[in-house]
Design a protein around this motif. Structure first.
Motif, PDB file in Angstrom:
ATOM      1  N   ASN A  39    -127.939 -11.747 -13.128  1.00 22.46           N
ATOM      2  CA  ASN A  39    -127.914 -13.346 -12.067  1.00 22.46           C
ATOM      3  C   ASN A  39    -127.536 -14.112 -12.947  1.00 22.46           C
ATOM      4  O   ASN A  39    -128.426 -15.425 -12.328  1.00 22.46           O
TER       5      ASN A  39
ATOM      6  N   TYR B 175    -125.962  -3.470 -21.770  1.00 21.81           N
ATOM      7  CA  TYR B 175    -125.972  -3.098 -22.549  1.00 21.81           C
ATOM      8  C   TYR B 175    -125.271  -4.540 -23.563  1.00 21.81           C
ATOM      9  O   TYR B 175    -124.661  -4.221 -23.718  1.00 21.81           O
ATOM     10  N   GLY B 176    -125.678  -6.183 -23.950  1.00 21.28           N
ATOM     11  CA  GLY B 176    -125.262  -7.041 -24.203  1.00 21.28           C
ATOM     12  C   GLY B 176    -125.689  -7.475 -25.924  1.00 21.28           C
ATOM     13  O   GLY B 176    -126.504  -7.390 -25.708  1.00 21.28           O
ATOM     14  N   LEU B 177    -124.208  -7.484 -26.807  1.00 17.16           N
ATOM     15  CA  LEU B 177    -124.614  -8.480 -28.083  1.00 17.16           C
ATOM     16  C   LEU B 177    -123.853  -9.393 -28.459  1.00 17.16           C
ATOM     17  O   LEU B 177    -122.380  -9.120 -28.045  1.00 17.16           O
ATOM     18  N   HIS B 178    -124.279 -10.708 -28.494  1.00 18.38           N
ATOM     19  CA  HIS B 178    -123.521 -12.142 -28.487  1.00 18.38           C
ATOM     20  C   HIS B 178    -122.953 -12.193 -30.308  1.00 18.38           C
ATOM     21  O   HIS B 178    -124.384 -12.922 -30.154  1.00 18.38           O
TER      22      HIS B 178
ATOM     23  N   LEU C  70    -122.905   6.146 -26.665  1.00 15.12           N
ATOM     24  CA  LEU C  70    -122.532   5.098 -25.710  1.00 15.12           C
ATOM     25  C   LEU C  70    -121.289   4.752 -25.404  1.00 15.12           C
ATOM     26  O   LEU C  70    -119.645   5.437 -26.011  1.00 15.12           O
TER      27      LEU C  70
ATOM     28  N   GLU D 240    -126.918   0.670 -18.687  1.00 11.83           N
ATOM     29  CA  GLU D 240    -127.463   1.489 -19.670  1.00 11.83           C
ATOM     30  C   GLU D 240    -126.404   2.808 -20.891  1.00 11.83           C
ATOM     31  O   GLU D 240    -126.790   2.610 -21.735  1.00 11.83           O
ATOM     32  N   GLN D 241    -125.398   3.336 -20.025  1.00  8.04           N
ATOM     33  CA  GLN D 241    -124.407   3.240 -20.736  1.00  8.04           C
ATOM     34  C   GLN D 241    -123.047   2.363 -22.177  1.00  8.04           C
ATOM     35  O   GLN D 241    -122.522   3.080 -22.280  1.00  8.04           O
TER      36      GLN D 241
ATOM     37  N   ARG E 102    -132.004 -14.056 -23.282  1.00 12.41           N
ATOM     38  CA  ARG E 102    -131.011 -14.954 -22.317  1.00 12.41           C
ATOM     39  C   ARG E 102    -131.006 -16.514 -22.793  1.00 12.41           C
ATOM     40  O   ARG E 102    -132.311 -17.199 -23.835  1.00 12.41           O
TER      41      ARG E 102
ATOM     42  N   VAL F  36    -136.019  -1.707 -28.141  1.00  9.74           N
ATOM     43  CA  VAL F  36    -135.109  -0.580 -27.832  1.00  9.74           C
ATOM     44  C   VAL F  36    -134.359  -0.366 -27.925  1.00  9.74           C
ATOM     45  O   VAL F  36    -133.529  -1.667 -28.191  1.00  9.74           O
ATOM     46  N   ILE F  37    -133.828   0.644 -27.544  1.00  5.31           N
ATOM     47  CA  ILE F  37    -132.002   0.865 -28.202  1.00  5.31           C
ATOM     48  C   ILE F  37    -131.024   1.144 -26.679  1.00  5.31           C
ATOM     49  O   ILE F  37    -131.962   1.429 -26.395  1.00  5.31           O
ATOM     50  N   PRO F  38    -129.700   0.586 -27.297  1.00  8.11           N
ATOM     51  CA  PRO F  38    -128.909   0.859 -26.017  1.00  8.11           C
ATOM     52  C   PRO F  38    -129.414   2.237 -25.745  1.00  8.11           C
ATOM     53  O   PRO F  38    -129.351   3.130 -26.754  1.00  8.11           O
ATOM     54  N   GLY F  39    -128.784   2.447 -24.007  1.00 10.36           N
ATOM     55  CA  GLY F  39    -128.669   4.075 -23.562  1.00 10.36           C
ATOM     56  C   GLY F  39    -130.260   3.959 -23.652  1.00 10.36           C
ATOM     57  O   GLY F  39    -130.003   5.454 -21.881  1.00 10.36           O
ATOM     58  N   ASP F  40    -131.546   3.170 -23.464  1.00 11.59           N
ATOM     59  CA  ASP F  40    -132.272   3.575 -23.190  1.00 11.59           C
ATOM     60  C   ASP F  40    -132.628   2.898 -21.138  1.00 11.59           C
ATOM     61  O   ASP F  40    -131.914   1.626 -20.993  1.00 11.59           O
ATOM     62  N   LYS F  41    -132.865   4.127 -20.211  1.00  8.61           N
ATOM     63  CA  LYS F  41    -132.587   3.666 -18.715  1.00  8.61           C
ATOM     64  C   LYS F  41    -133.237   2.262 -18.492  1.00  8.61           C
ATOM     65  O   LYS F  41    -132.329   1.334 -17.531  1.00  8.61           O
ATOM     66  N   HIS F  42    -134.381   2.337 -18.490  1.00  9.10           N
ATOM     67  CA  HIS F  42    -135.955   1.006 -18.179  1.00  9.10           C
ATOM     68  C   HIS F  42    -135.509  -0.339 -19.632  1.00  9.10           C
ATOM     69  O   HIS F  42    -136.363  -1.373 -19.452  1.00  9.10           O
ATOM     70  N   GLY F  43    -134.715  -0.662 -20.795  1.00  2.72           N
ATOM     71  CA  GLY F  43    -134.525  -1.426 -21.100  1.00  2.72           C
ATOM     72  C   GLY F  43    -133.506  -2.601 -21.494  1.00  2.72           C
ATOM     73  O   GLY F  43    -133.081  -2.910 -22.660  1.00  2.72           O
ATOM     74  N   LEU F  44    -132.306  -2.364 -20.500  1.00  3.76           N
ATOM     75  CA  LEU F  44    -131.194  -3.594 -20.813  1.00  3.76           C
ATOM     76  C   LEU F  44    -131.820  -4.619 -20.983  1.00  3.76           C
ATOM     77  O   LEU F  44    -133.368  -5.290 -20.453  1.00  3.76           O
ATOM     78  N   HIS F  45    -131.538  -5.483 -21.625  1.00  9.19           N
ATOM     79  CA  HIS F  45    -131.393  -6.377 -22.214  1.00  9.19           C
ATOM     80  C   HIS F  45    -130.376  -7.451 -22.771  1.00  9.19           C
ATOM     81  O   HIS F  45    -129.668  -6.931 -22.881  1.00  9.19           O
ATOM     82  N   HIS F  46    -130.496  -8.569 -23.115  1.00 10.18           N
ATOM     83  CA  HIS F  46    -129.388  -9.161 -23.671  1.00 10.18           C
ATOM     84  C   HIS F  46    -129.349  -9.450 -25.156  1.00 10.18           C
ATOM     85  O   HIS F  46    -130.736 -10.046 -25.198  1.00 10.18           O
ATOM     86  N   VAL F  47    -128.489  -9.577 -26.316  1.00 11.45           N
ATOM     87  CA  VAL F  47    -129.052 -10.090 -27.120  1.00 11.45           C
ATOM     88  C   VAL F  47    -128.424 -11.187 -27.886  1.00 11.45           C
ATOM     89  O   VAL F  47    -126.683 -10.654 -27.532  1.00 11.45           O
ATOM     90  N   THR F  48    -128.621 -11.965 -28.331  1.00  8.86           N
ATOM     91  CA  THR F  48    -127.447 -13.033 -29.167  1.00  8.86           C
ATOM     92  C   THR F  48    -128.039 -13.916 -29.889  1.00  8.86           C
ATOM     93  O   THR F  48    -129.189 -14.901 -30.451  1.00  8.86           O
TER      94      THR F  48
ATOM     95  N   HIS G 156    -131.991  -6.915 -11.942  1.00  7.94           N
ATOM     96  CA  HIS G 156    -131.758  -8.818 -12.094  1.00  7.94           C
ATOM     97  C   HIS G 156    -133.144  -8.369 -13.202  1.00  7.94           C
ATOM     98  O   HIS G 156    -133.458  -9.777 -13.762  1.00  7.94           O
TER      99      HIS G 156
END
Lengths: 288, 579
Positions: A10, A61-64, A84, A40-41, B439, B418-430, B401
């Motif tokens: 969103n 998953y995202g890294l900027h 991944l 997540e993959q 964010r 958490v590390i990428p691949g974890d189902k409920h760990g989605l987040h952004h890194v910047t 969301h």
């Protein structure tokens, strides 16, 4: 199974209305769903610039990271967890100016990642300076008399660096772009997908209309064989790089992960790291 | 009988100095002697004078010696450049081929051995190093079988015929010199060692070994002196544990690849020296800002620019502490012994995950490349601590969301990871300033909260032996402060000072940043005068001590930046002059 909607979040992109990058974002979301990924993959690693923001606009998953370094970061992610799916993404300045060294070596290394470049022939986020992709004579804030450097051809460079997958597309052609990203994700090795993604604010020359007039779609050449390296190079030169479609693919060469001695299918991140006393003793024996 | 002596071999680079040193010291190690080596080399492969010096002792030693007992010389240059170190009554074993002469005023015994001639008679001049080392070994009167065993191991893979020839070369060299000398030299008869075989390695190998024990499974690096041995060690070992080493196109790729791999959940390191460290700075800032674990080893050498690439220096301290733009939390630790090189890597990887910060492990060339005896290393004391890394199964489900709060504001400032691949760990890194879910946010209140969160994480940090202290005196005449490889040299100078009635304390600062203020203050208070010893020109460690712990009125600096490590006599002399 996730649909492309699951890859949406969103966050409202801060791109200008009409920016080509919107379509690239949509194409990535569709392609990710089409190849059967769950959010997540997928890890999207992006550089700096307008296009670099893309990792924040996809629900995955995202890294900027930092300017020009999306590729080495993405390769680190893939090495750490080959389970991944990794997409690296950025602009032409990111990949072909400050990060060109990494681009060439990532191509040589051939890890199984997909690199999507949003190529708008200009620096947008810094408000309109020349890019290595700008045409000779192109006037910008940093080249008021017109660029006097030759235009870089990333496709030719990728070919000579030993790329195993090279495609090019146009952000207006969502169908082709999505199909090419899917092909890139399915390719077992490094895939470069250069996307003409017009900057509607600072580039008044390389516009949507200009691209429509100037590009050649490889779909118009039914006999074209993307496994033929020589033919691919010829086609790139013949069209002065203004072509779209799957330009070259080498399905024979193994990806880097598959060439590392002893590298397992299971992601390294999911493996045990505790050393046993026996293993330790063996390591110590060499120093006696 | 003596308890220690120093042996040096000199010649042209590429002439076998390295391999001779390796065989000689391996044999001594087998006999249980404590060893401490020093390599003098140039930034070229063939040609140019090079020498290796080994100090041999029946008790632990951690410094090079002031003088030299035995010099093995392949050319006159090696005699001319090194004979001034020879103590009165020392010995030179030289190749008769170049008609060796001792410079005037050198009181030593010269044995001209037909080193090249014997080697050529046996088939190849390549074996002259075996003739020479055999001769010098024989003068010490040590058992030849042990030496032959080391020769066998060195050449074993080339087949028994080659081994046999080399053993013969050793024997011929020994026979020749013993006939000239009339038997082993009494003055060089070493006391028997404890017979207990020690570990014998360079600091870079201990770092590599420590990394494997710490669970490091990936390394991305670019070759550079004096760091390359770390990657060379790990490329041999990591594949056995599922991992690998990537030689990247530059140090920027090395550090960013390591950041990516750490982000994805694998303990990953890179290693470099000054020039590479400079290239890594922007990325170190990214790791600090995005709270990614990262371990970097910086093996310091002579700077600035290409500087003295094969020489000793400790001049990157400011670069490591202050190098990145903006303000991030960062840990800089300095191993001060070969054992530290091992244990500090485990500490470094643990700290990097516990605090989610970049950790720089700083060595110096002498610590990284000096081959030395190492106490037994104990795996049972190694604990892997991954901090707030949350396992996938422990994660509560995310709603549509909703993002995982990777940068959640917590009491200690460290957020669950958490590390990428974890189902409920989605987040952004910047690397852009961000909110709790990663964010981007330019909100002023958020900015303050996030800056404070990151910068306060390391409050009160104290690593193992943050300040290693040997301060027996409550009111010492002198406190000597050092870091890195200089500790052994300082201790030798202190025992000489003690004989002269000067009482001294000694601390080694191992936690360089954040600075261990209180620990250092307490030590400053216990001494009348303070000497801070470092291998740089601008007293960088002293500046940190003065800034944080005070004591400017009683601190004096002893600096050496000519490319060579301190000698015990130099430290002794400097302390006498400044006291």
């Amino acid at each position: 199974m996730a649909t492309f909607k699951e890859f949406r979040n969103n966050v409202k992109p801060n791109w200008c209305p009409g920016c080509g990058d919107f379509s690239v974002q949509a194409a990535i979301q569709r392609a990710a769903a089409n190849v059967g990924l769950e959010p997540e993959q997928l890890a999207v690693i992006s550089g700096i610039g307008c296009s670099g923001r893309i990792s924040g606009y996809i629900n995955a998953y995202g890294l900027h990271g930092i300017h020009g370094r999306a590729l080495p970061i993405a390769q680190g992610v893939k090495l750490a967890n080959r389970e991944l799916t990794v997409i690296a993404s950025g602009g032409d300045g990111d990949g072909f100016a400050i990060g060109m060294g990494h681009t060439v070596h990532a191509i040589r290394r051939n890890l199984d990642i997909t690199y999507i470049v949003m190529d708008n022939q200009i620096y947008g986020l810094t408000k309109g300076q020349t890019s290595p992709r700008s045409a000779e004579g192109f006037k910008t804030k940093s080249t008021p008399e017109g660029s006097i450097e030759s235009t870089l051809s990333p496709l030719e460079i990728a070919m000579s660096a030993g790329a195993t997958f090279i495609a090019q597309s146009f952000s207006s052609d969502l169908k082709q772009l999505t199909a090419l990203i899917e092909a890139g994700l399915n390719h077992k090795g490094f895939s470069l997908i250069n996307v003409f993604s017009p900057c509607v604010t600072f580039n008044k020359v390389n516009t949507y209309d200009w691209f429509k007039e100037n590009i050649v779609n490889l779909n118009e050449f039914p006999d074209y064989d993307p496994s033929n390296r020589m033919a691919a190079m010829n086609k790139i030169m013949e069209t002065n790089g203004m072509l779209t479609g799957l330009i070259y693919q080498n399905k024979e060469r193994k990806s880097y992960e598959n060439l590392i001695a002893g590298f397992q299918e299971q992601g390294l991140a999911n493996q045990d790291i505790q050393l046993s006393q026996d293993q330790f003793e063996k390591l110590l024996a060499e120093f006696k | 009988m003596i308890s220690q002596l120093s042996w040096k071999i000199g010649g042209q680079q590429g002439e076998g100095v390295e391999s001779t040193d390796r065989i000689f010291s391996t044999a001594l190690n087998r006999l249980g002697y404590y060893l401490y080596g020093y390599r003098h080399f140039s930034s070229r492969i063939k040609g140019g004078h090079t020498n290796n010096k080994i100090r041999i002792s029946t008790h632990p030693i951690r410094a090079i010696s002031d003088d030299l007992d035995i010099l093995v010389a392949f050319d006159q240059e090696s005699i001319d450049l090194n004979s001034h170190e020879l103590r009165s009554g020392g010995v030179v074993v030289a190749d008769a081929k170049f008609n060796p002469v001792l410079p005037e005023g050198v009181d030593a015994q010269l044995f001209a051995v037909p080193i090249t001639k014997i080697a050529e008679e046996l088939g190849t001049s390549l074996m002259k190093n075996m003739v020479a080392s055999g001769a010098s070994w024989a003068l010490l009167g040590l058992p030849i079988e042990v030496f032959n065993k080391a020769v066998e191991e060195e050449f074993g893979r080339k087949g028994p015929a080659i081994v046999e020839k080399n053993v013969e070369a050793v024997k011929r060299g020994a026979e020749f010199v013993l006939e000239q000398a009339g038997g082993p030299l009494d003055a060089f008869k070493l006391d028997e060692a404890d017979g207990k075989q020690k570990l014998f390695m360079i600091g870079n190998e201990a770092i590599g070994l420590g990394s494997v024990a710490a669970g490091c499974r990936l390394m991305s690096a670019y070759p550079i002196t004096p760091a390359s041995e770390i990657m060379e060690y790990l490329i041999k070992k990591l594949p056995k544990f599922g991992g690998t080493v990537v030689q990247t196109e530059d140090e920027i790729a090395a550090v960013t690849m390591a950041i990516g791999a750490n982000y994805a959940g694998v303990r990953t390191m890179t290693a470099s020296a000054g020039p590479g460290l400079s290239l890594m700075m922007e990325a170190i800032g990214l790791a600090g800002m995005t709270e990614q674990p990262l371990v970097i080893v910086n093996t310091q050498r002579g700077g600035p620019s290409t500087g003295l690439p094969t020489k000793q220096e400790q001049s990157d301290l400011n670069a490591m502490v202050y190098g990145t733009h903006g303000e991030i939390p960062k840990i800089v630790i300095a191993p001060a012994s070969i054992e530290d090189c091992f244990y500090d890597m485990i500490e470094a990887f643990n700290l990097s995950e516990q605090y989610q910060v970049p950790v720089i492990v700083m060595t110096d060339l002498q610590l990284s490349l000096g081959k030395q005896s190492c106490e037994e290393l104990d795996l049972s004391t190694v604990t892997i601590n991954r901090g707030k890394l949350v396992r996938e199964s422990e994660l509560p489900e995310l709603e549509t969301h909703q993002l995982f709060k990777r940068y959640e504001l917590t009491e200690d400032g460290v957020s669950p990871r958490v590390i990428p691949g974890d189902k409920h760990g989605l987040h952004h890194v910047t690397g852009v300033e961000h909110d709790e879910t990663g964010r981007p946010s330019e909100n002023a209140g958020n900015r303050l909260r996030m800056m404070d969160k990151r910068l306060n994480k390391l409050n009160g940090l104290q690593i193992r032996d943050a300040v290693r202290s040997d301060s027996p005196h409550d009111a010492a005449d002198l406190l000597i402060i050092g870091m890195g490889s200089t500790g052994g040299t300082i201790d030798e100078a202190r025992s000489r000072l003690a004989e002269e009635g000067v009482s001294s304390n000694h601390i080694t600062i191992r936690q360089i940043h954040p600075f261990p203020t209180e620990l250092v203050k307490a030590e400053l208070n216990k001494a009348k005068k303070v000497i801070i010893l470092e291998n740089n020109a601008t007293a960088q460690l002293a500046a940190q001590v003065k800034l944080y712990a005070g004591g400017a009125d009683k601190i004096k600096s002893v600096l050496k930046y000519d490319g060579n490590p301190f000698l015990p006599s130099e430290v002794h002399q400097a302390c006498k002059e400044l006291n």
